[in-house]
Design an enzyme around this catalytic site. Structure first.
Site, PDB file in Angstrom:
ATOM      1  N   GLU A  29      18.273   6.437  -4.057  1.00 33.70           N
ATOM      2  CA  GLU A  29      18.638   7.718  -3.771  1.00 33.70           C
ATOM      3  C   GLU A  29      19.736   8.253  -4.062  1.00 33.70           C
ATOM      4  O   GLU A  29      20.076   9.437  -4.388  1.00 33.70           O
ATOM      5  CB  GLU A  29      17.748   8.277  -2.449  1.00 33.70           C
ATOM      6  CG  GLU A  29      16.411   8.130  -2.372  1.00 33.70           C
ATOM      7  CD  GLU A  29      15.779   9.110  -3.338  1.00 33.70           C
ATOM      8  OE1 GLU A  29      16.358  10.088  -3.905  1.00 33.70           O
ATOM      9  OE2 GLU A  29      14.621   8.787  -3.801  1.00 33.70           O
ATOM     10  N   TYR A  34      18.083  16.266   1.789  1.00 31.12           N
ATOM     11  CA  TYR A  34      17.339  15.576   1.089  1.00 31.12           C
ATOM     12  C   TYR A  34      17.204  14.062   1.071  1.00 31.12           C
ATOM     13  O   TYR A  34      15.928  13.387   1.163  1.00 31.12           O
ATOM     14  CB  TYR A  34      17.628  15.721  -0.704  1.00 31.12           C
ATOM     15  CG  TYR A  34      16.963  15.048  -1.519  1.00 31.12           C
ATOM     16  CD1 TYR A  34      15.650  15.264  -1.688  1.00 31.12           C
ATOM     17  CD2 TYR A  34      17.714  13.929  -2.016  1.00 31.12           C
ATOM     18  CE1 TYR A  34      14.851  14.409  -2.651  1.00 31.12           C
ATOM     19  CE2 TYR A  34      16.823  12.957  -2.858  1.00 31.12           C
ATOM     20  CZ  TYR A  34      15.578  13.267  -3.013  1.00 31.12           C
ATOM     21  OH  TYR A  34      14.754  12.424  -3.926  1.00 31.12           O
ATOM     22  N   ASP A  66      13.404  17.308  -4.611  1.00 35.13           N
ATOM     23  CA  ASP A  66      14.452  17.025  -5.767  1.00 35.13           C
ATOM     24  C   ASP A  66      14.108  18.146  -6.659  1.00 35.13           C
ATOM     25  O   ASP A  66      13.193  18.830  -6.579  1.00 35.13           O
ATOM     26  CB  ASP A  66      14.397  15.526  -6.142  1.00 35.13           C
ATOM     27  CG  ASP A  66      13.197  15.184  -6.936  1.00 35.13           C
ATOM     28  OD1 ASP A  66      12.186  16.057  -6.847  1.00 35.13           O
ATOM     29  OD2 ASP A  66      13.306  14.007  -7.258  1.00 35.13           O
ATOM     30  N   CYS A  85       4.813  17.447 -15.104  1.00 34.94           N
ATOM     31  CA  CYS A  85       5.206  18.879 -15.066  1.00 34.94           C
ATOM     32  C   CYS A  85       6.724  18.670 -15.447  1.00 34.94           C
ATOM     33  O   CYS A  85       7.710  18.930 -14.491  1.00 34.94           O
ATOM     34  CB  CYS A  85       5.004  19.157 -13.589  1.00 34.94           C
ATOM     35  SG  CYS A  85       5.361  21.149 -13.262  1.00 34.94           S
ATOM     36  N   CYS A  92      -0.286  20.275 -18.679  1.00 32.16           N
ATOM     37  CA  CYS A  92      -1.149  20.683 -17.681  1.00 32.16           C
ATOM     38  C   CYS A  92      -2.511  20.053 -17.781  1.00 32.16           C
ATOM     39  O   CYS A  92      -3.151  20.021 -16.692  1.00 32.16           O
ATOM     40  CB  CYS A  92      -1.006  22.099 -17.704  1.00 32.16           C
ATOM     41  SG  CYS A  92       0.571  22.903 -17.647  1.00 32.16           S
ATOM     42  N   CYS A 140      -2.913  17.197 -15.502  1.00 24.47           N
ATOM     43  CA  CYS A 140      -2.102  17.267 -14.175  1.00 24.47           C
ATOM     44  C   CYS A 140      -3.324  17.443 -13.159  1.00 24.47           C
ATOM     45  O   CYS A 140      -4.442  17.943 -13.282  1.00 24.47           O
ATOM     46  CB  CYS A 140      -1.487  18.772 -14.323  1.00 24.47           C
ATOM     47  SG  CYS A 140      -0.719  18.809 -12.636  1.00 24.47           S
ATOM     48  N   CYS A 198      -3.034  25.654 -10.006  1.00 19.99           N
ATOM     49  CA  CYS A 198      -1.617  26.119 -10.283  1.00 19.99           C
ATOM     50  C   CYS A 198      -1.476  27.441 -10.925  1.00 19.99           C
ATOM     51  O   CYS A 198      -2.063  27.778 -11.997  1.00 19.99           O
ATOM     52  CB  CYS A 198      -0.935  25.010 -11.510  1.00 19.99           C
ATOM     53  SG  CYS A 198       0.822  25.434 -12.064  1.00 19.99           S
TER      54      CYS A 198
HETATM   55  S1  SF4 Z   1      -0.819  22.516 -13.852  1.00 20.73           S
HETATM   56 FE1  SF4 Z   1       1.362  23.520 -12.898  1.00 20.73          FE
HETATM   57  S2  SF4 Z   1       1.915  21.711 -11.715  1.00 20.73           S
HETATM   58 FE2  SF4 Z   1       0.611  20.751 -13.232  1.00 20.73          FE
HETATM   59  S3  SF4 Z   1       1.938  20.241 -14.963  1.00 20.73           S
HETATM   60 FE3  SF4 Z   1       1.119  22.327 -15.252  1.00 20.73          FE
HETATM   61  S4  SF4 Z   1       2.574  23.439 -14.533  1.00 20.73           S
HETATM   62 FE4  SF4 Z   1       3.097  21.811 -13.675  1.00 20.73          FE
END
Ligand code: SF4
Length: 374
Positions: A53, A136, A154, A206, A213, A216, A222
């Site tokens: 880290e 962090y 982060d 992302c 997306c 995801c 989202c």
């Molecule tokens: S759906 Fe939202 S969180 Fe997922 S990759 Fe796309 S922008 Fe990022």
């Protein structure tokens, strides 16, 4: 793509809560294999997590990996790091940049050994009290190594969260809000895996450009995906112009190829690192005249300007160094506070990148120059 900020989009918020279970399921199938990461289901080593880290602050995973491997081979545990001389630590860190991290790393290892019997404290408060450990790092080590329910936010996580919630406030002002939003998602079960899953989601799916997306695990909730403007998050405050500083490096080369180096004072920028002697770095619009720079020569020698110089970008300024070179006789005595370093030993010295470039530039020039030429 729809424009941001309209009243209709102000109402766009996650249609449903981003479920940690969905993210953890994705993580179990797609997690990155990283050298500091424990195998699935195994307990992480706090020393390795902490070391990685610190190295990963301001530095990419790809750049860190070879340094991490070498560092770990040399200092396999916190005791070996704590008992090492400072020069050895700086040497192992040379090239990674942000050298205050190395000084703090060493101080932290010594504190862990002296005050905690060689074991990292297993609480956020205890971790935060260690040298060089900020909110962090404490959260990341606490979550990953000790399964504390802490939000390790982060740059990757900032991106994910700012998109899911369409956080309009620009960074860095939005940091507290993003941290609170992240903290609200941290599950009681597997908080360490959740922290790593968030990092992986930001790094693998992302991404800053063209987020994937469609695959995801949080595409449903989202808000930015729904609005079609994911790439515009996180919002960022306009960048300030980066000032330029100018200075000189004096590379003195002995006829047998040795170079004169000194060690910078322990505090401040590049503290404790090696360098060829040099003058002050002044903020300006242009490089000062050669005669002016030569007045800062640390000792008398047949200095010649090596055309081209060296450029380096630090976080808050750009640096341009004029490089002066002198080739001197084998019996040239090193002035006080400066030492001869043999050519073969240069690779193992604690030269940060900018000074390594300056020495290389000087040596390249010296290779084609006449010894002792004025
Ligand atoms: S759906 Fe939202 S969180 Fe997922 S990759 Fe796309 S922008 Fe990022």
């Amino acid at each position: 793509m729809r424009k941001s900020g309209g009243p209709e989009l102000a109402a766009l918020r996650p249609q449903s809560r981003p479920e940690p279970a969905a993210l953890l399921g994705w993580y179990d199938a797609h997690r990155r294999t990283l050298p500091w990461r424990a195998a699935s289901g195994a307990q992480a080593d706090p020393y390795r997590v902490w070391l990685s880290e610190i190295m990963l602050q301001q530095t990419t995973v790809t750049a860190v990996q070879p340094y991490y491997a070498r560092f770990l081979a040399r200092f396999p545990d916190v005791n070996s790091l704590a008992s090492a001389p400072a020069e050895a630590v700086m040497q192992a860190w040379a090239g990674l940049g942000y050298y205050s991290r190395a000084r703090n790393l060493h101080a932290c290892a010594r504190t862990v050994v002296a005050e905690h019997g060689g074991r990292f404290p297993a609480t956020l408060e205890g971790l935060l009290a260690l040298p060089g450990v900020g909110p962090y790092t404490a959260a990341a080590v606490g979550a990953i190594a000790f399964d504390l329910p802490a939000a390790a936010v982060d740059g990757n996580v900032e991106r994910v969260i700012s998109r899911i919630y369409r956080v309009e406030e620009p960074l860095p002002g939005a940091k507290p809000r993003i941290r609170a939003l992240t903290q609200a998602l941290v599950p009681a079960r597997r908080p360490g895996d959740f922290a790593q899953a968030m990092m992986d989601l930001g790094a693998m799916i992302c991404t800053p450009r063209r987020p994937a997306c469609g695959v995801c695990p949080w595409m449903g909730p989202c808000a930015a995906r729904a609005a079609g403007d994911a790439e515009s998050f996180p919002r960022k405050a306009p960048k300030k112009a980066v000032p330029s500083r100018f200075g000189a490096a004096f590379v003195c080369v002995r006829a047998d190829g040795a170079v004169l180096l000194r060690t910078r004072p322990p505090e401040g920028l590049l503290g404790g690192m090696d360098e060829p002697p040099g003058g002050a770095w002044r903020e300006s619009d242009a490089m000062p005249a050669t005669v002016e720079l030569l007045q800062e020569a640390p000792f008398d020698a047949p200095w010649r300007l090596a055309p081209g110089g060296v450029r380096h970008v630090f976080t808050h300024f750009r640096l341009e160094l004029a490089v002066f070179v002198a080739i001197v006789a084998p019996d040239f005595a090193a002035p006080a506070g400066i030492r001869w370093v043999r050519r073969a030993d240069l690779a193992g010295s604690a030269l940060p990148n900018v000074m390594r470039k300056a020495v290389a530039h000087g040596l390249a020039f010296a290779g084609g120059a006449e010894p002792g030429a004025a």
